[in-house]
Write an enzyme that holds these catalytic residues in place. Structure first.
Site, short mmCIF file in Angstrom:
data_model
loop_
_atom_site.label_atom_id
_atom_site.label_comp_id
_atom_site.label_asym_id
_atom_site.label_seq_id
_atom_site.Cartn_x
_atom_site.Cartn_y
_atom_site.Cartn_z
N GLU A 255 52.81 19.79 57.55
CA GLU A 255 54.16 19.92 57.00
C GLU A 255 54.31 21.39 56.65
OE1 GLU A 255 56.06 17.46 57.05
OE2 GLU A 255 54.78 15.69 57.03
N CYS A 294 60.42 22.58 50.06
CA CYS A 294 60.40 22.63 51.52
C CYS A 294 61.68 22.01 52.09
CB CYS A 294 59.19 21.89 52.04
SG CYS A 294 59.04 20.25 51.34
P1 NAP Z 1 50.15 28.43 51.87
O1 NAP Z 1 49.89 29.81 51.39
O2 NAP Z 1 50.12 28.19 53.32
O3 NAP Z 1 49.07 27.52 51.12
C1 NAP Z 1 49.08 26.14 51.27
C2 NAP Z 1 47.69 25.60 50.99
O4 NAP Z 1 46.79 26.05 52.00
C3 NAP Z 1 47.10 26.07 49.66
O5 NAP Z 1 46.37 25.02 49.09
C4 NAP Z 1 46.19 27.19 50.09
O6 NAP Z 1 45.15 27.42 49.18
C5 NAP Z 1 45.66 26.63 51.38
N1 NAP Z 1 45.10 27.62 52.31
C6 NAP Z 1 45.43 28.92 52.44
N2 NAP Z 1 44.72 29.47 53.45
C7 NAP Z 1 43.93 28.49 53.95
C8 NAP Z 1 42.97 28.44 55.01
N3 NAP Z 1 42.69 29.50 55.75
N4 NAP Z 1 42.34 27.27 55.24
C9 NAP Z 1 42.61 26.18 54.52
N5 NAP Z 1 43.52 26.17 53.50
C10 NAP Z 1 44.16 27.31 53.23
O7 NAP Z 1 51.54 27.86 51.35
P2 NAP Z 1 52.13 27.91 49.87
O8 NAP Z 1 52.50 29.31 49.58
O9 NAP Z 1 51.24 27.18 48.91
O10 NAP Z 1 53.43 27.01 50.02
C11 NAP Z 1 54.66 27.51 50.42
C12 NAP Z 1 54.98 27.10 51.81
O11 NAP Z 1 54.77 25.71 51.96
C13 NAP Z 1 56.42 27.32 52.19
O12 NAP Z 1 56.44 27.99 53.40
C14 NAP Z 1 57.01 25.93 52.34
O13 NAP Z 1 57.99 25.80 53.33
C15 NAP Z 1 55.83 25.12 52.69
N6 NAP Z 1 56.02 23.75 52.23
C16 NAP Z 1 56.24 22.78 53.14
C17 NAP Z 1 56.40 21.49 52.73
C18 NAP Z 1 56.64 20.38 53.72
O14 NAP Z 1 56.50 19.23 53.34
N7 NAP Z 1 56.96 20.68 54.95
C19 NAP Z 1 56.33 21.16 51.38
C20 NAP Z 1 56.10 22.19 50.47
C21 NAP Z 1 55.94 23.48 50.92
P3 NAP Z 1 45.25 28.57 48.05
O15 NAP Z 1 46.42 28.26 47.21
O16 NAP Z 1 43.96 28.42 47.33
O17 NAP Z 1 45.39 29.86 48.79
#
Ligand code: NAP
Length: 523
Positions: A255, A294
């Site tokens: 997602e 999101c």
């Molecule tokens: P993110 O930076 O991609 O992080 C998401 C998760 O992935 C966090 O738990 C992060 O851990 C982890 N992560 C980061 N690098 C990783 C890697 N190399 N391997 C495994 N896990 C890793 O996203 P965010 O800033 O938290 O969230 C914002 C984004 O999420 C927005 O773009 C939004 O559109 C999207 N979103 C989508 C939905 C949906 O349902 N489609 C819902 C909510 C949000 P750390 O925090 O420890 O770095």
């Protein structure tokens, strides 16, 4: 400072790697620390060898009862959880309830779904089909819990709903969970996990919590594991492309980013209930959780004739919220901060990018001075509205079609009111979680459903008749599909019983009609 531990392999333990500090994004006050954990391969093994067998032994109905009990447990702790969300998430009380009540609702919904499932080890899917005309042989699909772990990686914006929602579905399916919340807002997820693990309702190995970075977790993925990720498209691509994930063909559900659109039909007029609903929905989607959803509306397609009245009404309502943006611990505040300095920097950079193709008609991305905090403190961004020309709106390369600013930011896109133009603009977003169609003209709506649906995971239909009962499009219900094609990750979550699919193996039992009926208890 308080250090939050992970729960891995049956014990709470602090990590031994680099430290991250969790803060209050309204005041910049440090709240707690987490340290990167090790031993993640062992944690996955414990889930598979201890949690999985215990859950499968319980069956669907018993697991559903557990979900019901957990819903009650979290409901009982609601006030405490709201306080944590206000502190570490920068949530207003309303934002916090949206997340926490959403989590409780998913538990309750899957408890109810599970109560209707059979007591046996598998689900029978559909009717037996003759292999060919006149054959005594039948093909019957059955669904059995996969033998691996459910690895859940969540975004920062819904620490409760994100974690608990994914857990509820995997648990009902019979698959043990290793869950990793996003670090910046992990206090709420940590407290919820503490409550769930401390209640004695879950068998050993059914739930583990990993705080801090994912480390080498994905290096230990196996072919029966299911990965469910919510976050940015960039991280999603890394996870899908991880060598071990590719080599094992572990299941992956993503997602990711989404440039959700509100599409206003050519027949909408100012002064109607439908017009008021559009304004209300747009304001909610821009400002709830400070736009860090999101499912928030990012692009507002408005027929050229309606542009001025809509802009005026929208800006009027947003001005009132901009005046009450600040520390959510203050009762009068209606919108809180973004979740971190990094998110603020990213959102400001995103607005600058969008402003290359659209003009800012409300809001100052550099504004300082917010309610209840000293100047320069916190991660605040006031509501920002941009407006493109009708020509720019149709340009598929324009940044507002490609870049999601994760904050209280949306762009007005005037269009000629035809379904063809609406479809071109929606498609330029390359796939979204949700779109909302506001129209009374049935032929417009019918044509728009056909043209827009392939780009959307969910399409909300709003009209004058339903305006009073309509709910803002950003709210995801457990019975509705959550996910979207293309940029949105191409995933599917929730959607009622269908949501169990990633955690179950579909197998065709092919054999004699009578024997299959006997085996499956249909005789
Ligand atoms: P993110 O930076 O991609 O992080 C998401 C998760 O992935 C966090 O738990 C992060 O851990 C982890 N992560 C980061 N690098 C990783 C890697 N190399 N391997 C495994 N896990 C890793 O996203 P965010 O800033 O938290 O969230 C914002 C984004 O999420 C927005 O773009 C939004 O559109 C999207 N979103 C989508 C939905 C949906 O349902 N489609 C819902 C909510 C949000 P750390 O925090 O420890 O770095």
């Amino acid at each position: 400072m308080n250090e939050l531990g992970s729960y891995l392999g049956g014990a709470w333990r602090n990590g031994d790697g680099p430290v991250a500090t969790l803060t209050n994004p309204a005041t910049d006050e440090p709240l707690a620390q987490v340290r990167a954990a090790s031993g993640l391969g062992e944690a996955l093994a414990w889930a598979r060898t201890t949690g999985g067998p215990a859950l499968r032994e319980q069956g669907f109905r018993r697991r559903a009862e557990t979900l019901g009990a957990l819903a009650k447990l979290l409901h009982g702790a609601r006030e405490e959880l709201i306080a944590v969300a206000v502190q570490n998430g920068g949530n207003t009380r309303g934002d916090a309830k949206f997340d926490i009540d959403g989590a409780i609702a998913v538990l309750a919904a899957y408890a109810a779904i599970g109560a209707e499932l059979p007591t046996g080890a598998h689900l029978v899917d559909g009717e037996p089909a003759p292999l060919h005309k006149g054959s005594k042989l039948r093909a019957q699909h059955v669904l059995t819990p996969r033998l691996g772990a459910a690895i859940h990686i969540n975004a920062f914006n819904f620490p409760a709903w994100g974690m608990v929602g994914k857990f509820a579905v995997a648990h009902l399916a019979g698959v043990p969970v290793v869950t990793k919340p996003a670090t910046s807002t992990a206090m709420l997820a940590h407290r919820i996990a503490e409550l769930m693990l401390g209640a004695g309702l879950l068998p050993p190995g059914a739930l583990q919590l990993l705080l801090g970075p994912a480390g080498d977790l994905l290096d230990h993925v196996g072919p029966q594991d299911t990965l469910a990720f919510t976050g940015s498209a960039d991280t999603g691509a890394k996870i899908r492309g991880h060598a071990r994930v590719v080599a094992t063909n572990a299941r992956v559900n993503l997602e990711a980013d989404s440039l959700n659109a509100a599409i206003i039909g050519p027949d909408v007029e100012p002064g109607t209930e439908l017009f008021d609903l559009i304004v209300r929905d747009c304001v909610t989607e821009l400002t709830q959780k400070a736009g860090q959803k999101c499912t928030a509306t990012r692009r507002i397609l408005v027929p050229a004739a309606l542009l001025e009245p809509l802009r005026e009404a929208l800006l009027d309502r947003l001005a009132a919220i901009a005046d009450k943006t600040g520390n959510p611990a203050d009762d009068g505040v209606r919108m809180g901060p973004l979740s971190s300095k990094q998110q603020l920097a990213d959102a400001r950079a995103g607005v600058a990018l969008l402003a290359r193709a659209a003009r800012i008609v409300r809001g100052n991305p550099e504004r300082r001075g917010f309610v209840g905090v000293a100047d320069g403190v916190g991660c605040f961004l006031e509501p920002i509205v941009l407006e493109a020309t009708a020509e720019a709106a149709l340009d598929a390369r324009a940044p507002f079609h490609a870049h999601e600013v994760f904050g209280p930011v949306a762009t007005l896109l005037p269009y000629d009111g035809t379904v063809a133009s609406a479809a071109t603009i929606v498609a330029a977003g390359q796939g979204s979680l949700v779109g909302t169609l506001y129209a009374d003209d049935r032929s417009y709506t019918t044509a728009a459903i056909a043209a827009l649906s392939p780009w959307l995971g969910r399409l909300v239909l709003a009209s004058e008749k339903i305006a009073a009962a309509s709910l803002a499009p950003g709210c995801v219900f457990p019975v509705a599909n959550h996910g979207g094609p293309g940029r949105a990750g191409a995933g599917e979550e929730l959607g009622g019983k269908v949501g169990l699919a990633p955690y179950l193996q579909r197998t065709t039992l092919q054999g004699g009609a009578a024997e299959l009926a006997r085996l499956l208890g249909h005789e």
